[in-house]
Design a protein around this motif. Structure first.
Motif, PDB file in Angstrom:
ATOM      1  N   VAL A  54      -2.488  12.395   9.683  1.00  0.00           N
ATOM      2  CA  VAL A  54      -2.418  11.500  10.842  1.00  0.00           C
ATOM      3  C   VAL A  54      -3.573  10.504  10.831  1.00  0.00           C
ATOM      4  CG1 VAL A  54      -2.561  11.408  13.351  1.00  0.00           C
ATOM      5  CG2 VAL A  54      -1.128  13.131  12.251  1.00  0.00           C
ATOM      6  N   ALA A  55      -4.769  10.964  10.439  1.00  0.00           N
ATOM      7  CA  ALA A  55      -5.924  10.067  10.377  1.00  0.00           C
ATOM      8  C   ALA A  55      -5.682   8.930   9.399  1.00  0.00           C
ATOM      9  CB  ALA A  55      -7.173  10.855   9.972  1.00  0.00           C
ATOM     10  N   ARG A  56      -4.936   9.209   8.327  1.00  0.00           N
ATOM     11  CA  ARG A  56      -4.653   8.187   7.314  1.00  0.00           C
ATOM     12  C   ARG A  56      -3.480   7.291   7.705  1.00  0.00           C
ATOM     13  NH1 ARG A  56      -5.053  12.524   3.486  1.00  0.00           N
ATOM     14  NH2 ARG A  56      -2.771  12.481   3.351  1.00  0.00           N
ATOM     15  N   GLU A  57      -2.391   7.918   8.182  1.00  0.00           N
ATOM     16  CA  GLU A  57      -1.139   7.194   8.339  1.00  0.00           C
ATOM     17  C   GLU A  57      -0.695   6.988   9.788  1.00  0.00           C
ATOM     18  OE1 GLU A  57       0.308   5.866   5.837  1.00  0.00           O
ATOM     19  OE2 GLU A  57      -0.878   6.808   4.256  1.00  0.00           O
ATOM     20  N   GLY A  58      -1.294   7.717  10.710  1.00  0.00           N
ATOM     21  CA  GLY A  58      -0.835   7.653  12.093  1.00  0.00           C
ATOM     22  C   GLY A  58       0.268   8.675  12.343  1.00  0.00           C
ATOM     23  N   PHE A  59       0.486   9.006  13.611  1.00  0.00           N
ATOM     24  CA  PHE A  59       1.501  10.001  13.951  1.00  0.00           C
ATOM     25  C   PHE A  59       2.898   9.530  13.567  1.00  0.00           C
ATOM     26  CE2 PHE A  59      -1.587  11.889  16.999  1.00  0.00           C
ATOM     27  CZ  PHE A  59      -1.472  13.197  16.579  1.00  0.00           C
ATOM     28  N   HIS A  60       3.171   8.259  13.825  1.00  0.00           N
ATOM     29  CA  HIS A  60       4.533   7.761  13.650  1.00  0.00           C
ATOM     30  C   HIS A  60       4.970   7.808  12.188  1.00  0.00           C
ATOM     31  CE1 HIS A  60       8.144   5.847  14.946  1.00  0.00           C
ATOM     32  NE2 HIS A  60       7.939   4.741  14.249  1.00  0.00           N
TER      33      HIS A  60
END
Length: 227
Positions: A54-60
């Motif tokens: 999530v830190a890299r790509e985001g939740f979505h």
């Protein structure tokens, strides 16, 4: 001694496990149970992996396949703990701020006089501990979780539950401060709690974007404002 194969299969079908042979006969022994410590460690492994994704790509953009690959586990192992991405998001939220209401309630019960800034300090101490445990990913995960809550009703419900519990605990801190004389008795506890709560995501945003804030400087500034 002749083995009774029929009875052996009956025992095996009624008690799944493995066959073990002793000096006299075969018997069926159940597989050892996974310890609670192992389950908690595996669950934490999945959450840390999900936080990195999530830190890299985001939740979505993060998918369950991403989490499975990052965790280095099989799909069955991951789905054995979490049904889907929203379950993981809920677990991350609970881990990051789930303990804060309890810590604030402990603050209310302490013998020394309580100041509203003490509540913010407790939160920042918890945040610092979480950052150290997760390798620094939690602030970026938190910011993206708030954005996700704005578009996903289920995540919004999780955020409402967690944030509501923290703000309610902050109201208790304000009431205790009023009894101690460290805050005006005329102040509205709910209104003060709303402002105190807003300071918490504010700190996280500064930490992620400006990157020059520290718990000590933040609390010192708050205490100066509340004098």
């Amino acid at each position: 001694m002749k083995k009774n194969v029929h009875s052996l299969w009956l025992r095996a079908s009624s008690r799944p496990g493995v066959f073990v042979k002793n000096e006299c006969s075969f018997y069926c022994q159940g597989m050892p149970k996974v310890s609670e410590e192992h389950r908690l460690a595996r669950r934490e492994q999945i959450l840390v992996a999900a936080s990195r994704c999530v830190a890299r790509e985001g939740f979505h953009k993060t998918t369950m396949a991403d989490v499975i690959r990052e965790a280095g586990l099989s799909a069955g192992a991951v789905y054995g703990y979490f049904k889907g991405k929203n379950d993981i998001i809920r677990a991350i939220a609970e881990r990051s701020i789930g303990q804060v209401p309890h810590l604030l309630h402990d603050l209310v019960e302490r013998a020394e006089p309580v100041h509203p800034a003490d509540a913010v300090e407790v939160f920042l101490e918890r945040m610092t501990a979480i950052i150290e445990e997760t390798g620094g990913d939690m602030p970026r995960v938190g910011v993206q979780a708030w954005a996700e809550a704005a578009r996903d009703p289920e995540i919004h419900a999780v955020a409402m539950e967690q944030m509501g519990a923290v703000r309610s605990a902050l109201e208790d801190v304000v009431r205790r401060a009023q009894r101690d004389g460290t805050m005006s008795a005329e102040a509205d506890p709910r209104a003060v709690a709303q402002v105190l709560f807003a300071l918490l995501p504010g700190y996280v945003l500064e930490l992620v974007v400006l990157q020059d804030v520290t718990p000590a400087s933040y609390v010192a500034g708050l205490r100066a404002l509340l004098r």
